[in-house]
Design a protein around this motif. Structure first.
Motif, PDB file in Angstrom:
ATOM      1  N   SER A  94     -23.526   4.476  26.129  1.00 26.50           N
ATOM      2  CA  SER A  94     -22.943   5.813  26.733  1.00 26.50           C
ATOM      3  C   SER A  94     -21.825   6.003  25.687  1.00 26.50           C
ATOM      4  O   SER A  94     -21.472   5.236  24.765  1.00 26.50           O
ATOM      5  N   PRO A  95     -21.661   7.731  25.427  1.00 30.23           N
ATOM      6  CA  PRO A  95     -20.932   8.080  24.284  1.00 30.23           C
ATOM      7  C   PRO A  95     -19.599   7.711  24.002  1.00 30.23           C
ATOM      8  O   PRO A  95     -19.194   7.378  22.970  1.00 30.23           O
ATOM      9  N   GLU A  96     -19.043   7.372  25.227  1.00 26.03           N
ATOM     10  CA  GLU A  96     -17.714   7.271  25.241  1.00 26.03           C
ATOM     11  C   GLU A  96     -17.329   5.476  24.762  1.00 26.03           C
ATOM     12  O   GLU A  96     -16.256   5.457  24.378  1.00 26.03           O
ATOM     13  N   ASN A  97     -18.362   4.755  24.769  1.00 26.81           N
ATOM     14  CA  ASN A  97     -18.013   3.275  24.458  1.00 26.81           C
ATOM     15  C   ASN A  97     -18.465   3.204  22.776  1.00 26.81           C
ATOM     16  O   ASN A  97     -18.029   2.193  22.346  1.00 26.81           O
ATOM     17  N   ARG A  98     -18.861   4.225  22.269  1.00 26.14           N
ATOM     18  CA  ARG A  98     -19.255   4.107  20.793  1.00 26.14           C
ATOM     19  C   ARG A  98     -18.031   4.105  19.967  1.00 26.14           C
ATOM     20  O   ARG A  98     -17.058   4.891  20.127  1.00 26.14           O
ATOM     21  N   ILE A  99     -18.444   3.414  18.848  1.00 24.96           N
ATOM     22  CA  ILE A  99     -17.324   3.351  17.771  1.00 24.96           C
ATOM     23  C   ILE A  99     -17.115   4.824  17.406  1.00 24.96           C
ATOM     24  O   ILE A  99     -17.909   5.530  17.056  1.00 24.96           O
ATOM     25  N   GLN A 100     -15.819   5.483  16.743  1.00 24.83           N
ATOM     26  CA  GLN A 100     -15.637   6.471  16.165  1.00 24.83           C
ATOM     27  C   GLN A 100     -15.809   6.351  14.771  1.00 24.83           C
ATOM     28  O   GLN A 100     -15.675   5.329  14.042  1.00 24.83           O
ATOM     29  N   PHE A 101     -15.831   7.598  13.920  1.00 22.45           N
ATOM     30  CA  PHE A 101     -16.108   7.777  12.366  1.00 22.45           C
ATOM     31  C   PHE A 101     -14.821   7.195  11.769  1.00 22.45           C
ATOM     32  O   PHE A 101     -14.877   6.256  10.739  1.00 22.45           O
ATOM     33  N   LYS A 102     -13.533   7.277  12.379  1.00 21.33           N
ATOM     34  CA  LYS A 102     -12.272   7.050  11.792  1.00 21.33           C
ATOM     35  C   LYS A 102     -12.442   5.400  11.853  1.00 21.33           C
ATOM     36  O   LYS A 102     -11.689   4.710  10.981  1.00 21.33           O
ATOM     37  N   ASP A 103     -12.597   4.781  12.996  1.00 26.34           N
ATOM     38  CA  ASP A 103     -12.893   3.278  13.122  1.00 26.34           C
ATOM     39  C   ASP A 103     -13.791   2.662  12.052  1.00 26.34           C
ATOM     40  O   ASP A 103     -13.686   1.726  11.544  1.00 26.34           O
ATOM     41  N   LEU A 104     -15.059   3.473  12.060  1.00 29.38           N
ATOM     42  CA  LEU A 104     -15.949   2.920  11.130  1.00 29.38           C
ATOM     43  C   LEU A 104     -15.524   3.033   9.761  1.00 29.38           C
ATOM     44  O   LEU A 104     -15.853   1.987   8.964  1.00 29.38           O
ATOM     45  N   ILE A 105     -14.733   3.766   9.254  1.00 22.54           N
ATOM     46  CA  ILE A 105     -14.019   4.048   8.189  1.00 22.54           C
ATOM     47  C   ILE A 105     -13.116   2.683   7.808  1.00 22.54           C
ATOM     48  O   ILE A 105     -13.304   1.976   6.996  1.00 22.54           O
ATOM     49  N   THR A 106     -12.196   2.639   8.715  1.00 23.27           N
ATOM     50  CA  THR A 106     -11.542   1.214   8.731  1.00 23.27           C
ATOM     51  C   THR A 106     -12.331   0.011   8.634  1.00 23.27           C
ATOM     52  O   THR A 106     -12.048  -0.672   7.556  1.00 23.27           O
TER      53      THR A 106
END
Ligand SMILES: CCCn1cc(-c2nc(Nc3ccc(C(=O)NC)cc3)nc3[nH]ccc23)cn1
Length: 299
Positions: free
Chosen positions: A270-282
Motif C-alpha cells: 500500500s502506498p501509505e506504508n512506503r518509505i518517502q524520498f526524504k527518508d530514503l535520502i537520510t
C-alpha cells in the motif's frame, strides 16, 4: 541602434546541425545536435527532443514542466526550436555525454563500486524529492531515464510521462493507456491507474535494483518477473497476482542486506506504508557516511 535583445531560449532551426541519434522511444526521439549560429563550428552541443506529430501537444506539457524545474539532479532545459509556423516544436536540453545509466553501467561495472552506486541512488532521490516538492509525479522513473553527466553526477533526464497533480488531488489518474513501463509500476498503478508520489518511490526501488545489478539484461526486471509468471506469457493481471502474492524482485548478487531492505520498503503493497524520498535520502546518507566506517554496507 539599440542592442538587439536575443532570447537565449529561442533556437533557430537553420543553426541546428544534427550529429547523431541519442534515444528512441514510443514518444519520438532525442538527437545530438550542434547549435552553431556563428557558423564557426564552435557552437554548443545540445540534446534535441522531437515527438511524433500526434503527441505534439504532450511535448508542450513536457516543455512547460521542464521550464519550471531547477535542480542539480534534473537535466537542464535550454529552450525550444519551432519550425515554420510552429508546426513542429523541439525541446532543447543540455547534452549529457555519458548517456543513460543503462548505456553507462554495464561498461563501467569494474570502475563503479557499491559506494558510487549508492551515491547515484542518493542523487536520484534528491531529484525526485525536489520533483515531488513541485507537485509533479514522474511516472517513468527507471535507469533508462537517468542520465550520467560524469562519474560523480547523474540527472533525471526525461519527463515524457510526468504529470502535475491538480490542486485538490493527491494522485494522478491515467487517461490514455500508452505502452506503459509496467515492470516499474506499483500495484495501485496497474490495478487502479492511479499514480501517487509513493508510486514513484516504488519505481525508484526498481531503479535501485537496476543500479545494484549494473543494468545487466540477464537479471533485468522483465526477465525476473517473467520467470515468476507461469508459462512466461506476460499479462498485467499475472504481474498483479505475483505482486499481490507478496513476490518481489530478488536481492541482487553482492547487494548488502541494508540496501535490499531499502528496496523492500519501496515495494510495500500500500502506498501509505512506503518509505518517502526524504527518508530514503537520510537512509542513503547514513549508509554512505564515513563516520559509520561503512559498516552499514557489510554484505
Ligand atoms: C531517456 C529517454 C530519452 N532520451 C534522452 C536522452 C539524452 N541523452 C543524452 N546523452 C546521451 C545519450 C546516449 C548516449 C549513448 O552513447 N548511447 C549509446 C550518449 C549520450 N543527453 C540528454 N540530455 C537530455 C536528454 C538526453 C536520450 N534518450
Amino acid at each position: 541602434v539599440p542592442i538587439q535583445e536575443v532570447d537565449p531560449t529561442v533556437f533557430e532551426t537553420r543553426f541546428l546541425r544534427k550529429i547523431k541519434d541519442l534515444g528512441e522511444g514510443h514518444f519520438g526521439k532525442v538527437e545530438l545536435c550542434q547549435y552553431d549560429p556563428r557558423g564557426d563550428g564552435r557552437g554548443q552541443l545540445v540534446a534535441v527532443k522531437s515527438l511524433k506529430p500526434e503527441s505534439r501537444g504532450q511535448l508542450w506539457k513536457e516543455i512547460d514542466t521542464m521550464r519550471e524545474l531547477y535542480h542539480h539532479n534534473i537535466v537542464k532545459y535550454r529552450g525550444v526550436c519551432s519550425e515554420e509556423g510552429g508546426r513542429t516544436t523541439k525541446l532543447i536540453m543540455e547534452y549529457l555525454p555519458a548517456g543513460s545509466l543503462k548505456d553507462y553501467l554495464p561498461w563501467r561495472k569494474h570502475q563503479t563500486d557499491l559506494k558510487r552506486l549508492l551515491h547515484y541512488a542518493l542523487q536520484i532521490c534528491q531529484g525526485m524529492d525536489y520533483l515531488g516538492s513541485q507537485r509533479f509525479i514522474h511516472r517513468d522513473l527507471a535507469a533508462r531515464n537517468v542520465l550520467v553527466e560524469n562519474e560523480s553526477t547523474v540527472k533525471i533526464g526525461d519527463f515524457g510521462l510526468t504529470k502535475s497533480m491538480k490542486e485538490d488531488k493527491s494522485y494522478y489518474t491515467v487517461e490514455e493507456e500508452t505502452d506503459s513501463p509496467v515492470f516499474w509500476y506499483a500495484p495501485e498503478c496497474l490495478v487502479d491507474c492511479k499514480f501517487y508520489p509513493a508510486s514513484d518511490v516504488w519505481s525508484f526501488g526498481v531503479t535501485l535494483y537496476e543500479l545494484l545489478t549494473y543494468c545487466e539484461t540477464r537479471v533485468r526486471p522483465v526477465n525476473m518477473y517473467l520467470n515468476k509468471i507461469p508459462g512466461g506469457q506476460m499479462i498485467i493481471t499475472r504481474l498483479v497476482e505475483v505482486l499481490m502474492a507478496g513476490r518481489r524482485l530478488p536481492c541482487p548478487p553482492h547487494c548488502p542486506d541494508a540496501v535490499y531492505s531499502l528496496m523492500r520498503r519501496c515495494w510495500e503493497s500500500s502506498p501509505e506504508n512506503r518509505i518517502q524520498f526524504k527518508d530514503l535520502i537520510t537512509e542513503l546518507e547514513l549508509l554512505l557516511d564515513e563516520k559509520h566506517g561503512g559498516d552499514g554496507l557489510a554484505v
